[in-house]
Scaffold this active site. Structure first.
Site, PDB file in Angstrom:
ATOM      1  N   ALA A  49       0.858  -1.192   0.000  1.00  0.00           N
ATOM      2  CA  ALA A  49       0.000   0.000   0.000  1.00  0.00           C
ATOM      3  C   ALA A  49       0.890   1.236   0.000  1.00  0.00           C
ATOM      4  CB  ALA A  49      -0.890   0.001   1.241  1.00  0.00           C
ATOM      5  N   LYS A  50       0.310   2.380  -0.202  1.00  0.00           N
ATOM      6  CA  LYS A  50       1.031   3.644  -0.052  1.00  0.00           C
ATOM      7  C   LYS A  50       0.010   4.743   0.166  1.00  0.00           C
ATOM      8  CE  LYS A  50       5.317   4.775  -0.044  1.00  0.00           C
ATOM      9  NZ  LYS A  50       6.407   3.909   0.429  1.00  0.00           N
TER      10      LYS A  50
END
Ligand code: NAD
Length: 435
Positions: A123-124
């Site tokens: 994720a980011k």
């Protein structure tokens, strides 16, 4: 004892994704992803699946500025994949961050976690803001509102943020507190990269450099070179570079050159790294004026004849222009994206073994995983235990990739992508597509 915030924080640990620019590491990553998909003969559907994010969230973040005015910022969180477990990835604050960039970095985290065998997806997150323009109070309100807007995304079993560009331990502490207030209980495991007093992990300050050294030693072993007989050059003397240099020095290696933004420092008899670290510490984190070595340029450092070159400063340092002049036997990528994609084949033709960033600097995310495990257990490990487990996981990851490299007769970098992508694809095949 008077209160001093620095007593409880460790300062400079990050889990940053690559910077995206011209000869973009992300473009390079995509190129490598496509290559790995071909090696694995992924069918079109699987390729599409692995290339698409599971979830992209965009939120408006209104905050009251110190002036009393309201300003609205834009924030993102992208979960690229969560097949292996909850997703993991940093939050960056930058004025030019975009959803596309966050998407790209989230995918990069998926492969990275798969490669080091931590049970996380990728994720980011990002907020379009220049944090230098905000007061501490504004930064706190921004962080808390961003977190509040992401309450349904974040969670110790769902999605776990960490620091990235322009975010730090204090920001992680605010994320943790905001999430906990809404959960009506303290949930330390919702973020990593926290101050130790709030459930952070010992050993994480040195984790990335330590991981770089573990894989460097493994690569030396494959080449039949003893650590105490090898020469090392390190570009960059910040967190990753100085720790890598120090640990190689402790292994008995001769570190012949180090460098920072002020240039390179060369001594054919070897540099006393603890002494150089002390010097930098006393000179505003700079090596400027260090007199125990001859001054050279950063370009000259990269071209030195040595066994190991550790680029640990920034991206795009070894590229089409200078790859032919590299004289190291091993390049261990401490930085993100220090070798451009078009330099890969030049280095390969020269027989240089490149230990890719996606493995070499994964010590940070590995100790983040340990932080999450310790928070969930409510039982904290000694630094010695953290280091031992980190070494074991990094060494296993190296051995896995080396096996794939031999199996397909490809480079270690290509093997990293093949391994990571194969792991996620296999997991999907076993789990099956829901509904
Ligand atoms: P840092 O800011 O602590 O240190 C960077 C060092 O590089 C400094 O010594 C600086 O003077 C030097 N430098 C900058 N430009 C240079 C140039 N042109 N030539 C030579 N030296 C130069 O940063 P860091 O945390 O050590 O990170 C270094 C790299 O490692 C970055 O690419 C980062 O994304 C990556 N990385 C860091 C971590 C981590 O845990 N810190 C984890 C994964 C990846």
């Amino acid at each position: 004892m008077p209160y001093n915030k620095n007593m409880y924080t460790t300062g400079y640990y990050k889990e940053p994704g690559p910077k995206l620019d011209e000869e973009s590491p992300f473009e390079s990553m995509l190129e490598r992803f496509r290559f790995a998909a071909e090696v694995l003969e992924l069918d079109e559907g699987m390729f599409q699946y692995l290339a698409s994010p599971v979830k992209q969230v965009t939120v408006s973040i209104p905050i009251v500025m110190d002036s009393g005015d309201i300003r609205v910022f834009e924030g993102y969180r992208v979960i690229h994949n969560n097949l292996l477990g909850p997703s993991k990835g940093g939050i960056r604050y930058a004025p030019d961050v975009t959803l596309e960039e966050v998407n790209a970095l989230a995918a990069w985290m998926t492969w990275k976690c798969a490669i080091v065998n931590v049970p996380f997806g990728g994720a980011k997150g990002g907020v379009r803001v220049d944090p230098k323009q905000l007061s501490d109070g504004e930064l706190e309100r921004l962080t808390r509102r961003y977190t509040a807007n992401m309450l349904e995304v974040f969670g110790p079993d769902r999605d776990i943020p960490a620091p990235d560009m322009n975010t730090n331990e204090q920001i992680m502490a605010w994320v943790m507190d905001t999430y906990s207030m809404n959960a009506h209980k303290t949930e330390t495991a919702v973020v990593t990269g926290k101050p130790i007093i709030l459930g952070g992990s010992h050993g994480r300050k040195e984790a990335t450099g330590r991981g770089v050294v573990t894989v460097t030693l493994a690569a030396l072993n494959k080449m039949g070179i003893l650590p105490n007989k090898c020469t090392v050059a390190v570009q960059g003397f910040g967190n990753v570079g100085s720790v890598s240099a120090k640990l190689m020095y402790e292994q008995g290696a001769k570190v012949v050159a180090i460098s920072d933004i002020t240039g390179g420092y060369y001594n054919e008899n070897g540099i006393d790294i603890p002494e150089a670290m002390e010097y930098a510490k006393n000179h505003d984190n700079s090596l400027e004026g260090y007199s125990e070595a001859e001054k050279i340029t950063n370009e000259e450092l990269l071209q030195l004849e040595c066994d190991v070159l550790i680029p640990a400063a920034k991206e795009d340092q070894i590229n089409r222009e200078n790859a032919g002049d590299i004289n190291a036997k091993i390049i261990a990528e401490g930085a993100n994206g220090p070798v451009t994609a078009n330099a890969d084949s030049i280095l390969e033709d020269k027989g240089i073994m490149v230990v890719p960033d996606i493995l070499a600097n994964a010590g940070g995310v590995t100790v983040s995983y340990f932080e999450w495990v310790q928070d969930r257990q409510g039982y904290f490990w000694t630094e010695e235990r953290v280091n031992r487990r980190l070494n074991r996981m990094m060494r296993n990851a190296f051995d896995n990739l080396f096996e794939v490299r031999n199996q397909y007769d490809i480079t270690l970098r290509q093997a990293a992508y093949v391994f990571g992508i194969n792991k996620v694809a296999m997991t999907l095949k076993l789990r099956g597509l829901y509904a």
